[in-house]
Design an enzyme around this catalytic site. Structure first.
Site, PDB file in Angstrom:
ATOM      1  N   ARG A  52       0.872  -1.172   0.000  1.00 17.17           N
ATOM      2  CA  ARG A  52       0.000   0.000   0.000  1.00 17.17           C
ATOM      3  C   ARG A  52       0.908   1.221   0.000  1.00 17.17           C
ATOM      4  NH1 ARG A  52       2.408   1.838   3.665  1.00 17.17           N
ATOM      5  NH2 ARG A  52       0.857   3.462   3.826  1.00 17.17           N
ATOM      6  N   GLY A  53       0.263   2.406  -0.057  1.00 16.92           N
ATOM      7  CA  GLY A  53       1.055   3.624  -0.250  1.00 16.92           C
ATOM      8  C   GLY A  53       1.130   3.876  -1.754  1.00 16.92           C
ATOM      9  N   ALA A  54       0.840   5.118  -2.150  1.00 22.80           N
ATOM     10  CA  ALA A  54       0.647   5.415  -3.567  1.00 22.80           C
ATOM     11  C   ALA A  54       1.814   4.980  -4.468  1.00 22.80           C
ATOM     12  CB  ALA A  54       0.341   6.907  -3.724  1.00 22.80           C
ATOM     13  N   ARG A 110      -7.535  -0.547  -6.687  1.00 20.31           N
ATOM     14  CA  ARG A 110      -7.827   0.511  -5.691  1.00 20.31           C
ATOM     15  C   ARG A 110      -8.055   1.821  -6.462  1.00 20.31           C
ATOM     16  NH1 ARG A 110      -4.202   1.063  -0.447  1.00 20.31           N
ATOM     17  NH2 ARG A 110      -6.051   2.176   0.261  1.00 20.31           N
ATOM     18  N   GLN A 152      -2.006   2.583   9.992  1.00 21.08           N
ATOM     19  CA  GLN A 152      -0.719   2.636   9.270  1.00 21.08           C
ATOM     20  C   GLN A 152       0.334   3.414  10.056  1.00 21.08           C
ATOM     21  OE1 GLN A 152      -3.701   3.158   7.877  1.00 21.08           O
ATOM     22  NE2 GLN A 152      -3.744   2.641   5.712  1.00 21.08           N
ATOM     23  N   ASP A 155      -1.914  10.708  -2.063  1.00 23.74           N
ATOM     24  CA  ASP A 155      -2.297   9.722  -3.077  1.00 23.74           C
ATOM     25  C   ASP A 155      -2.655  10.359  -4.403  1.00 23.74           C
ATOM     26  OD1 ASP A 155      -2.950   8.539  -0.279  1.00 23.74           O
ATOM     27  OD2 ASP A 155      -2.659   6.856  -1.650  1.00 23.74           O
ATOM     28  N   ASN A 160      -5.241  12.627   0.689  1.00 20.16           N
ATOM     29  CA  ASN A 160      -4.400  11.718   1.479  1.00 20.16           C
ATOM     30  C   ASN A 160      -5.298  10.970   2.458  1.00 20.16           C
ATOM     31  OD1 ASN A 160      -1.774  10.650   2.149  1.00 20.16           O
ATOM     32  ND2 ASN A 160      -1.868  11.807   4.048  1.00 20.16           N
ATOM     33  N   LYS A 161      -4.688  10.108   3.228  1.00 23.57           N
ATOM     34  CA  LYS A 161      -5.410   9.257   4.172  1.00 23.57           C
ATOM     35  C   LYS A 161      -6.405  10.060   5.018  1.00 23.57           C
ATOM     36  CE  LYS A 161      -5.215   5.723   4.403  1.00 23.57           C
ATOM     37  NZ  LYS A 161      -6.206   4.884   3.671  1.00 23.57           N
TER      38      LYS A 161
HETATM   39  O1  MRU Z   1      -4.481   3.278   2.280  1.00 19.91           O
HETATM   40  P1  MRU Z   1      -2.999   3.449   2.168  1.00 19.91           P
HETATM   41  O2  MRU Z   1      -2.235   2.862   3.307  1.00 19.91           O
HETATM   42  O3  MRU Z   1      -2.475   2.976   0.815  1.00 19.91           O
HETATM   43  O4  MRU Z   1      -2.795   5.007   2.217  1.00 19.91           O
HETATM   44  C1  MRU Z   1      -1.508   5.545   2.141  1.00 19.91           C
HETATM   45  C2  MRU Z   1      -1.476   7.006   2.274  1.00 19.91           C
HETATM   46  O5  MRU Z   1      -2.473   7.660   2.426  1.00 19.91           O
HETATM   47  C3  MRU Z   1      -0.140   7.656   2.127  1.00 19.91           C
HETATM   48  O6  MRU Z   1      -0.054   8.804   2.916  1.00 19.91           O
HETATM   49  C4  MRU Z   1       0.053   8.051   0.660  1.00 19.91           C
HETATM   50  O7  MRU Z   1      -0.144   6.948  -0.179  1.00 19.91           O
HETATM   51  C5  MRU Z   1       1.378   8.621   0.405  1.00 19.91           C
HETATM   52  S1  MRU Z   1       2.589   7.350   0.364  1.00 19.91           S
HETATM   53  C6  MRU Z   1       4.109   7.918   0.079  1.00 19.91           C
END
Ligand code: MRU
Length: 360
Positions: free
Chosen positions: A53-55, A90, A201, A242, A252-253
């Site tokens: 996970r993470g963009a 996703r 996370q 993201d 973002n999250k």
């Molecule tokens: O749902 P996730 O864990 O994929 O969400 C991740 C985030 O929101 C991060 O802050 C974002 O992807 C930036 S990652 C460098």
């Protein structure tokens, strides 16, 4: 980055180049488990189930997913099917689309017999590029932290949300890259880590990777940030993203927007760190236009953790019968963002500034 002294990336080809391996992030911080992805469907599942996970890491995994598909069948139909399956995994992180379209753009015009090898090389190149981009983000963000340290002459307190560290990328991270760079350069700093419910996370991943690197940090509940800012305990916030629109709105999250509001109210600089592939130049108004992932309510009603007997168990935290909603992301309007830390430098979250600095 290192785990117990051993250098790791979050995704890497197997020694025989027939598959890729990942760190299963659903098992952290209590277990360190690696997983082999043999097929495109393995990659799609790993993205959907958030084993990766993470963009940026989602984008790289998707690129390897296309490469794995080309190993099995390199026809136009197989390419189209792989791309659409991965794109559906996703919805919010635009890096997924970026990674898939980059692969499609390269492969579509190529003879089928050459696609498997070219796809593998391109996925590896995208992974390496992500590492270089994040290292550059680290250098640019370092300048901000260094200036803050020189002005303050004391420990710099930085708040972050979710995990935008090396686990969210191939290496280094985005929001955490400046923190690692500053820490390695000897700047005294401390990180406030939002736990980031529902999937934690922050508590599970950010705290773990900062701990592995020896960076001082404290986990806080998601609602603590405003209080800390009111009491001068946060010098700056750095988060990842993201998707950023062409005018600088930042997705973002979930919970990031509330942190940005609190930062704005308290005069705390609020920075967003991102690789430029996270910019969606086709969108303007992030609130109206960015698709927000909604995940299963069970992520809200239940929580997993380590029990006294050493077993990880999931327990229910809500009453039987209460409904739960699980919005994964929110959008912070550009006006609340102090600056975008990119691999090409720090840029204002503003359409004209972004176009001038990042599209030339
Ligand atoms: O749902 P996730 O864990 O994929 O969400 C991740 C985030 O929101 C991060 O802050 C974002 O992807 C930036 S990652 C460098």
């Amino acid at each position: 980055m290192k785990i117990n002294g051993t250098p790791y990336r979050t995704i890497w080809p197997t020694a025989d180049n027939t598959a890729v391996e990942i760190i299963d992030q659903t098992k952290l911080p209590h277990e360190f488990v690696t997983l082999r992805l043999n097929t495109m469907h393995d990659a799609e599942r790993a993205i959907r189930d958030m084993q990766v996970r993470g963009a940026p890491l989602i984008g790289v995994t998707a690129a390897y997913g296309v490469a794995l598909a080309m190993r099995e069948q390199a026809s136009d139909a197989a390419l189209a099917e792989a791309c659409s399956a991965l794109l559906a995994a996703r919805p919010t992180a635009v890096n997924l689309r970026w990674g898939v379209e980059k692969m499609r753009g390269l492969l579509a015009s190529m003879p089928q017999g050459e696609r498997a090898v070219a796809a593998w090389q391109e996925a590896a190149r995208i992974a390496d590029e992500d590492v270089a981009i994040n290292a550059a983000i680290g250098r640019h963000g370092y300048e901000i932290i260094d200036a803050m340290h020189q002005a303050k002459d004391a420990t710099v307190n930085i708040l972050t949300h979710c995990n935008a560290g090396w686990l969210a990328t191939v290496d280094w991270g985005t929001a955490l890259a400046p923190i690692y760079t500053a820490f390695d350069a000897g700047i005294p700093l401390h990180v406030w880590v939002d736990e980031t419910r529902p999937r934690n996370q922050g508590a599970s991943l950010t705290a773990w990777e900062l701990g592995q690197h020896g960076v001082p940090h404290t986990v806080i509940v998601d609602n603590a940030g405003g209080h800390l800012m009111q009491h001068g305990m946060v010098d700056m916030a750095i988060v990842g993203t993201d998707r950023v629109t062409a005018r600088g709105d930042v997705c973002n999250k979930i919970g990031t927007y509330l942190k940005a509001l609190a930062a704005h109210d308290n005069g705390v600089p609020f920075y967003v760190a991102l690789p430029t592939p996270t910019i969606d130049w086709t969108l303007q108004d992030g609130v109206k236009e960015i698709p927000i992932e909604e995940r299963t309510p069970e992520e809200v009603t239940h929580i997993a953790g380590l029990c006294g007997d050493g077993q990880v168990r999931t327990v229910q935290v809500t009453p039987q019968g209460s409904r739960a909603a699980n919005y994964g992301f929110d959008v912070t309007p550009a006006r609340l963002v102090t600056g975008l830390i990119t691999e090409r430098g720090v840029v204002a979250a503003d359409a004209a500034a972004m176009r001038a600095a990042l599209t030339a």
